[in-house]
Design an enzyme around this catalytic site. Sequence first.
Site, PDB file in Angstrom:
ATOM      1  N   THR A 167       0.762  -1.245   0.000  1.00 61.08           N
ATOM      2  CA  THR A 167       0.000   0.000   0.000  1.00 61.08           C
ATOM      3  C   THR A 167       0.799   1.306   0.000  1.00 61.08           C
ATOM      4  OG1 THR A 167      -1.364  -1.274   1.493  1.00 61.08           O
ATOM      5  CG2 THR A 167      -1.967   1.008   1.181  1.00 61.08           C
ATOM      6  N   ARG A 194      -9.711 -11.592  -3.260  1.00 59.48           N
ATOM      7  CA  ARG A 194      -9.351 -11.235  -1.873  1.00 59.48           C
ATOM      8  C   ARG A 194      -9.388  -9.705  -1.698  1.00 59.48           C
ATOM      9  NH1 ARG A 194      -5.043  -7.814   0.205  1.00 59.48           N
ATOM     10  NH2 ARG A 194      -4.500  -8.538   2.280  1.00 59.48           N
ATOM     11  N   VAL A 195      -9.899  -9.263  -0.560  1.00 53.52           N
ATOM     12  CA  VAL A 195      -9.966  -7.832  -0.263  1.00 53.52           C
ATOM     13  C   VAL A 195      -9.138  -7.551   0.994  1.00 53.52           C
ATOM     14  CG1 VAL A 195     -11.502  -5.899   0.305  1.00 53.52           C
ATOM     15  CG2 VAL A 195     -12.300  -7.713  -1.229  1.00 53.52           C
ATOM     16  N   GLY A 196      -8.315  -6.524   0.947  1.00 51.70           N
ATOM     17  CA  GLY A 196      -7.484  -6.172   2.107  1.00 51.70           C
ATOM     18  C   GLY A 196      -8.108  -5.027   2.908  1.00 51.70           C
ATOM     19  N   ASP A 197      -7.255  -4.302   3.603  1.00 49.40           N
ATOM     20  CA  ASP A 197      -7.723  -3.237   4.494  1.00 49.40           C
ATOM     21  C   ASP A 197      -8.031  -1.920   3.782  1.00 49.40           C
ATOM     22  OD1 ASP A 197      -4.819  -3.363   4.067  1.00 49.40           O
ATOM     23  OD2 ASP A 197      -4.775  -1.485   5.182  1.00 49.40           O
ATOM     24  N   THR A 216      -0.534   0.577   6.343  1.00 53.91           N
ATOM     25  CA  THR A 216       0.152  -0.269   5.368  1.00 53.91           C
ATOM     26  C   THR A 216       0.542  -1.558   6.071  1.00 53.91           C
ATOM     27  OG1 THR A 216       2.204  -0.495   4.084  1.00 53.91           O
ATOM     28  CG2 THR A 216       2.241   1.119   5.846  1.00 53.91           C
ATOM     29  N   GLY A 217       0.583  -2.668   5.318  1.00 55.65           N
ATOM     30  CA  GLY A 217       0.956  -3.953   5.919  1.00 55.65           C
ATOM     31  C   GLY A 217      -0.023  -5.039   5.520  1.00 55.65           C
ATOM     32  N   GLY A 219      -3.120  -6.739   5.163  1.00 55.03           N
ATOM     33  CA  GLY A 219      -4.463  -6.184   5.228  1.00 55.03           C
ATOM     34  C   GLY A 219      -5.405  -6.902   6.176  1.00 55.03           C
TER      35      GLY A 219
HETATM   36  N1  GLY Z   1      -2.334  -3.491   2.949  1.00 52.97           N
HETATM   37  C1  GLY Z   1      -2.669  -3.924   1.663  1.00 52.97           C
HETATM   38  C2  GLY Z   1      -3.363  -5.187   1.617  1.00 52.97           C
HETATM   39  O1  GLY Z   1      -3.188  -6.043   2.496  1.00 52.97           O
HETATM   40  O2  GLY Z   1      -4.079  -5.404   0.688  1.00 52.97           O
END
Ligand code: GLY
Length: 281
Positions: A167, A194-197, A216-217, A219
Amino acid sequence: MGNVILIHGGVGSKGRVKENLDCILGKCKSDNPLESVVKSVVLLEDDPRFNAGTGSVIRIDGSIEMDAAVAIPGDFGAVINIKEVRNPVLVARDVMEKTPHIAIAGEGAVKFARRMGFENYNPETERTRENFIKMKEALLNAEEGDDRYAIMRKLIKEGIVEEPHDTVGAVARINGKFAAAVSTGGASPMMSGRVGDVPLIGAGIYCGEKGAVVATGIGEEIAKRLLCYRIYSRIGETKLSKILEEEIAYFNGKTAGAIAVSADEVASTSNGVMPTDQLEF
Ligand code: GLY
């Protein structure tokens, strides 16, 4: 305190992109905080060394699906798993400003982008293709019982895949007003869909009258913790840098970082190398 824009190139990005951040910030001065954070993220998306827009990581099935979001106090817009656009953050801003929705996903997001005039664009690069091939081979050869993090650590240690640099994001306080923007290709390795944060309000991004925060990291870990809202809700409790340090310490080695601005402070913290830069004006 005056105006400030703070940007990051993703935890895991190493210092190699610091010089780029300096050059990006010079172009993002504006008296509109949303304009500044969106412009910052567009420039980060256009740099192929960052995992957002051009240079986004390739998923296990060979696809590139990107997430992006923007936030100002009382408003939010996101795209989820959008494909084949150059700047997901610009589409996210259109979701916020031109629709009654807060997020549009998948095919619907692509259709919306085309209707808004965003052309078909392939964000793949030679580097991301090479990394995809290595990641896929390594995953197929992973030992039984290895969890996602153990596999990733092993691959990075052996030099089979690059350390994740995920990110990109920006927060700003300009004329006392706040804005935040984020964009990502996701956290490799990951399945299609897949969906992150990043597109989840309060998880990878939050902005209100007290300040703006982006994360960031990994998700999944950030979202389970509702990291950005947690940090935001603590603004004023103690020093902003202490709040970030305490919140990132919780992740205990699982990659995470955050940047934030409040009415009178700016802070950034991560548990891995995270290039950041800020412009005060
Ligand atoms: N932080 C980005 C993700 O995990 O998608």
